[in-house]
Design an enzyme around this catalytic site. Structure first.
Site, PDB file in Angstrom:
ATOM      1  N   SER A  95      29.080  52.754  56.985  1.00  0.00           N
ATOM      2  CA  SER A  95      30.468  52.790  56.274  1.00  0.00           C
ATOM      3  C   SER A  95      30.775  54.103  55.601  1.00  0.00           C
ATOM      4  O   SER A  95      30.858  54.762  56.525  1.00  0.00           O
ATOM      5  CB  SER A  95      30.270  51.860  54.985  1.00  0.00           C
ATOM      6  OG  SER A  95      31.358  51.450  54.401  1.00  0.00           O
ATOM      7  N   ASP A 219      34.811  42.339  60.637  1.00  0.00           N
ATOM      8  CA  ASP A 219      34.498  43.084  59.408  1.00  0.00           C
ATOM      9  C   ASP A 219      35.556  43.158  58.305  1.00  0.00           C
ATOM     10  O   ASP A 219      36.536  43.879  58.617  1.00  0.00           O
ATOM     11  CB  ASP A 219      34.217  44.484  59.768  1.00  0.00           C
ATOM     12  CG  ASP A 219      33.465  45.436  58.757  1.00  0.00           C
ATOM     13  OD1 ASP A 219      33.822  44.902  57.443  1.00  0.00           O
ATOM     14  OD2 ASP A 219      32.931  46.425  58.910  1.00  0.00           O
ATOM     15  N   HIS A 247      30.099  43.394  57.002  1.00  0.00           N
ATOM     16  CA  HIS A 247      30.357  44.750  56.889  1.00  0.00           C
ATOM     17  C   HIS A 247      28.785  45.282  57.313  1.00  0.00           C
ATOM     18  O   HIS A 247      28.724  46.683  57.177  1.00  0.00           O
ATOM     19  CB  HIS A 247      30.934  45.168  55.622  1.00  0.00           C
ATOM     20  CG  HIS A 247      31.393  46.613  55.654  1.00  0.00           C
ATOM     21  ND1 HIS A 247      31.929  47.327  56.346  1.00  0.00           N
ATOM     22  CD2 HIS A 247      30.777  47.421  54.465  1.00  0.00           C
ATOM     23  CE1 HIS A 247      32.055  48.642  56.082  1.00  0.00           C
ATOM     24  NE2 HIS A 247      31.517  48.720  54.818  1.00  0.00           N
TER      25      HIS A 247
END
Lengths: 270, 122, 446
Positions: A95, A219, A247
């Site tokens: 991320s 996601d 995610h």
């Protein structure tokens, strides 16, 4: 303070193997990688850590100025590399950490050999000026901050026995899970803002390190449109789409995630 | 510290103003407010009853003088009763025992006025 | 009321019949018997839903559908749990809730907000658990949803209260600092003003020792005491010491007026009584204007004498008058002490035509005259808050005499320090003394 203690550095895997450095994103800590570490440890030297302000890092080393910018987190990465004298690092960022990796590579390209991005997003906010769609508005981010606040209240009661140092519950496992994701609300707010208001799009085209982009099919935070943008922006990058939802593919699909990373590295002779 | 208490009572030929507690710089304002509520008619007496006055400094003495001036301006006179020894001594040192005459009782203070030669100062 | 199942264990679960005849007044018991697990699931006072591991909703109860305003067909197989959340909540779910659930197998009491079909929001508390197969394999996720409107309102109130308390504390701290600054500034101004009402230092007078002290009872109030010592020409000196009734800025203004009036009056009037009459006229006139101000004062002059009458040089003749002021105290060179009364002198400024009385004394070698304000004699001492008093002061002087001016003021200042600190009357001290005569060595002519 000692960088290893400051960032709760944990080293595992093959001591003489190439260095893989998984970096957690906003929300939790190095435990996020727990299900994937065994697959990496056979071949690689795995250097795990928590950013200052997360997990079991030294909270006293946190300051709101440094960690209000992704560059502050990138300095954590570079300081760990310097302290452990790491070279040819395979940086695996989840991320927002993917973009922290971009910034670390830009500042010290000689330290890194590969960059693996797991569910990356260079900008979470929509940008109507360029037509870029990150998926979120500033109001959404405010909602997230509210959620952090309201859960801090709820959690403060749940955390009380830990804070009070209850000696009747010495089980390591419980201690581990309770520290997981439970950060100081002030620090969490700063990390949330830094994460979700950041914009690293301009730095992608200059990236000169072989890069693997791993995205999930579904996601809610980094949709495929964003994965395609990152892929197009980084010259020579590889994009792999995992049949996974959510995610955190390293949690929901650890074998597939590790497998994609391992095959990418093997192809590159690492 | 004992707080100042003032009381007003109308009598046939005048007013009794009772003062208790400590009359100093801080409480003098209350005393002056009380004075402003008083009205005097010619020939009347303002009797200031100091029974229970525990302390009186120069601000308090100024208050008595103001009371005396207001009474005299209206054609009335002023008399003190139950003056504590300490205040009596201060009044004496200040040379005020002539213009703020002290009496042992209210009756004596009222009687004093009917005598042809009052001891009021001015 | 009979406890449900008191005599039949859990036989009522599933609506089994024959547990006993229903008696009047046990309708609740009967209803419990008839309650089915299915009905309980659908209409429980909380929301239930089950999802696949990827969040796809496989089952949801009627209660939760009612809260959401959605039909079963719209939800099951079509939506994921995170689709039910606000966007901020979804972010929180993905970054905190889902990873925790993966790692721990359960998460409880997390505050989230559901989006309803009508656009409204419903604050809820969510608890999820992972159902595992016999081999520990994760199979599905079960979630309970509690209506948390009231709790959230309460928490928001707590949050708001905490923020307000923090702001209030910060504001109070700023105000306290500001007040403290203001107070310090005011004290500095007051101290400066107070000093301006007193001579910066006493002049040097031939063959005379002079010492003074001003004791400020409170740094927050201007005192009304004053004193001065100043030349009149031809070897003569004027002096005064007094006390304005009241305190504060008004008293300070009057003190200033008194000081300049008295300086001029002592210089120009032939005697002290005349000077007090001038001062009285000024104050009485001012009082007639609606601002009654009075003072007690001793004022006078010093004239050098060739000898003191016994042939010893260096004496001064002091002539002074008092208006309503405590008597001056004379400490003799022979060890005696006495008050010098000015009887009949009335408080200055009260009457249009008051009487003031003058007196005269010769200050011989070794004699010291002490002028003081009633802060000294009226100070509270002892357990009964009794006054120090004139008698005690006289005894003090008798024990001390003979004393030179500076020593006398020093000892009297120390005495003031022993008094009740709560006493809030200022005190001024002024001592004027002729140095003791030291006879020349024998054989040396004087």
């Amino acid at each position: 303070m000692d960088v290893r203690r400051r960032n709760n550095v944990v080293i595992t895997g093959r001591p003489d193997g190439p260095v893989v450095m998984p970096a957690h994103g906003f929300g939790c800590d190095q435990n996020m990688w727990r299900l994937m570490v065994p697959a990496l440890a056979e071949r690689y030297r795995v250097v795990l850590f928590d950013y200052v302000g997360s997990g079991r890092s030294d909270l006293a080393s946190w300051n709101p100025e440094r960690y209000a910018s992704l560059d502050g987190y990138a300095r954590d990465v570079l300081e760990i590399c310097e302290e452990l004298d790491l070279r040819d690092v395979i940086f695996v960022g989840h991320s927002v950490s993917a973009m922290i990796g971009v910034r670390a590579v830009a500042r010290a390209p000689h330290l890194f050999s590969e960059l693996v991005m797991v569910a990356p997003s260079p900008r979470y906010l929509d940008d109507p000026g360029t037509g870029y769609r990150g998926g979120f508005t500033e109001a959404d981010i405010e909602e997230l901050l509210d959620a952090l606040d309201s859960n801090y209240l709820g959690w403060s009661a749940a955390m009380a026995p830990v804070i009070m140092g209850n000696p009747g519950r010495p089980e390591l496992g419980e201690e581990l899970t309770e520290s997981f994701c439970a950060t100081d609300p002030t620090i969490a707010r700063v990390f949330a803002r830094t994460t979700f208001l950041s914009d690293t799009r301009d730095e992608l085209p200059g990236l000169r390190v072989p890069t693997l982009i791993l995205e999930c099919e579904r996601d809610p935070i980094a949709p495929r449109e964003v994965g395609a943008h990152v892929h197009a922006a980084i010259p020579g990058s590889t994009l792999v789409t995992l049949e996974a939802t959510g995610h955190c593919p390293h949690l929901s699909a650890p074998e597939a995630t590790a497998g994609a990373i391992l095959s990418f590295l093997r192809e590159r002779g690492r | 510290m004992t707080e100042l208490i003032t009381g007003i009572r109308r009598i046939r030929n005048g007013t009794i103003l009772a003062v208790r507690g400590e009359l100093d710089f801080h409480s003098a304002e209350l005393f002056h407010r009380t004075l402003r509520e008083l009205t005097h008619n010619p020939g009347e007496v303002l009797v200031i009853d100091l029974d229970g006055l525990e302390f009186c400094d120069s601000s308090g003495i100024t208050g008595f003088i103001t009371a005396r001036h207001r009474a005299v301006d209206a054609g009335a006179r002023v008399a003190l009763v139950n003056v504590p020894a300490h205040t009596a001594r201060v009044l004496s040192i200040m040379g005020l025992d002539g213009i703020l005459p002290a009496h042992p009782t209210v009756e004596a203070a009222l009687d004093d006025g009917v005598r042809p030669t009052g001891t009021t100062g001015a | 009321m009979t406890p449900p199942g008191a005599d039949g264990g859990d036989t009522g679960r599933g609506g089994a019949t024959g547990a006993g005849p229903a008696t009047p007044g046990t309708e609740g018991f009967t209803a419990l018997l008839e309650d089915s697990a299915e009905d309980l699931y659908e209409h429980a006072p909380c929301g239930y839903l089950s999802t696949l591991l990827d969040g796809e909703i496989a089952r949801i109860n009627t209660t939760l559908l009612g809260w959401l305003g959605l039909t079963r067909e719209e939800v099951v197989g079509r939506m994921r749990f995170s689709d039910l959340l606000t966007v901020g909540g979804r972010l929180y779910h993905e970054t905190h809730f889902a990873p925790l659930l993966r790692m721990q197998g359960e998460v409880s009491g997390v505050a989230l907000e559901l989006r309803r079909a009508d656009g409204g929001r419903l604050p809820v508390l969510v608890t999820s658990g992972v159902k595992k197969g016999s081999d520990g394999q994760h199979l599905l996720i079960r979630t309970t949803v509690f209506d948390a409107r009231e709790r959230r309102a309460y928490e928001n109130e707590l949050l708001r209260a905490r923020r307000e308390a923090e702001e209030a504390a910060a504001t109070a701290e700023r105000e306290r600092e500001s007040t403290e600054r203001e107070r310090r500034r005011l004290r500095e101004v007051l101290a400066t003003l107070q000093r301006s009402l007193l001579p910066p230092s006493l002049p040097s007078v031939p063959n005379l020792e002079a010492a003074a002290h001003y004791h400020t009872a409170s740094p927050d109030h201007l005192g009304g005491d004053f004193y001065d010592l100043f030349p009149l020409g031809e070897g003569r000196w004027g002096f005064f010491l007094g006390d304005v009734c009241g305190k504060g800025p008004e008293a300070a203004a009057v003190t200033s007026l008194i000081r300049y009036t008295l300086r001029a009056a002592v210089l120009h009037e032939p005697d002290a009584v005349g000077a007090l009459h001038v001062l009285n006229g000024v104050l009485y006139e001012r009082g007639a204007g609606g601002d009654p101000r009075h003072c007690t004062v001793i004022a006078g002059s010093l004239s050098p004498l060739d000898t003191d009458g016994d042939g010893i040089p260096g004496a001064y003749s002091i002539r002074f008058a008092g208006g309503g002021h405590p008597p001056a105290l004379l400490l003799r060179s022979d060890g005696g002490a006495e008050y010098l009364p000015t009887p009949g002198g009335v408080l200055v400024g009260v009457l249009p035509d008051p009487r003031f009385v003058g007196t005269e004394v010769t200050l011989r070698a070794g004699d010291t005259l002490l002028l003081y304000t009633d802060g000294l004699t009226e100070a509270r001492v002892g357990p009964e808050s009794s006054r120090y008093g004139e008698r005690a002061l006289l005894t003090f002087a008798e024990n001390l005499a003979p004393a030179r001016a500076h020593h006398l003021v020093d000892v009297a200042t120390a005495l003031l320090g022993t008094f009740d600190p709560g006493a809030d009357d200022d005190t001024a001290l002024l001592a004027l003394g002729v140095p003791p005569h030291h006879p020349q060595a024998p054989g040396t002519p004087t």
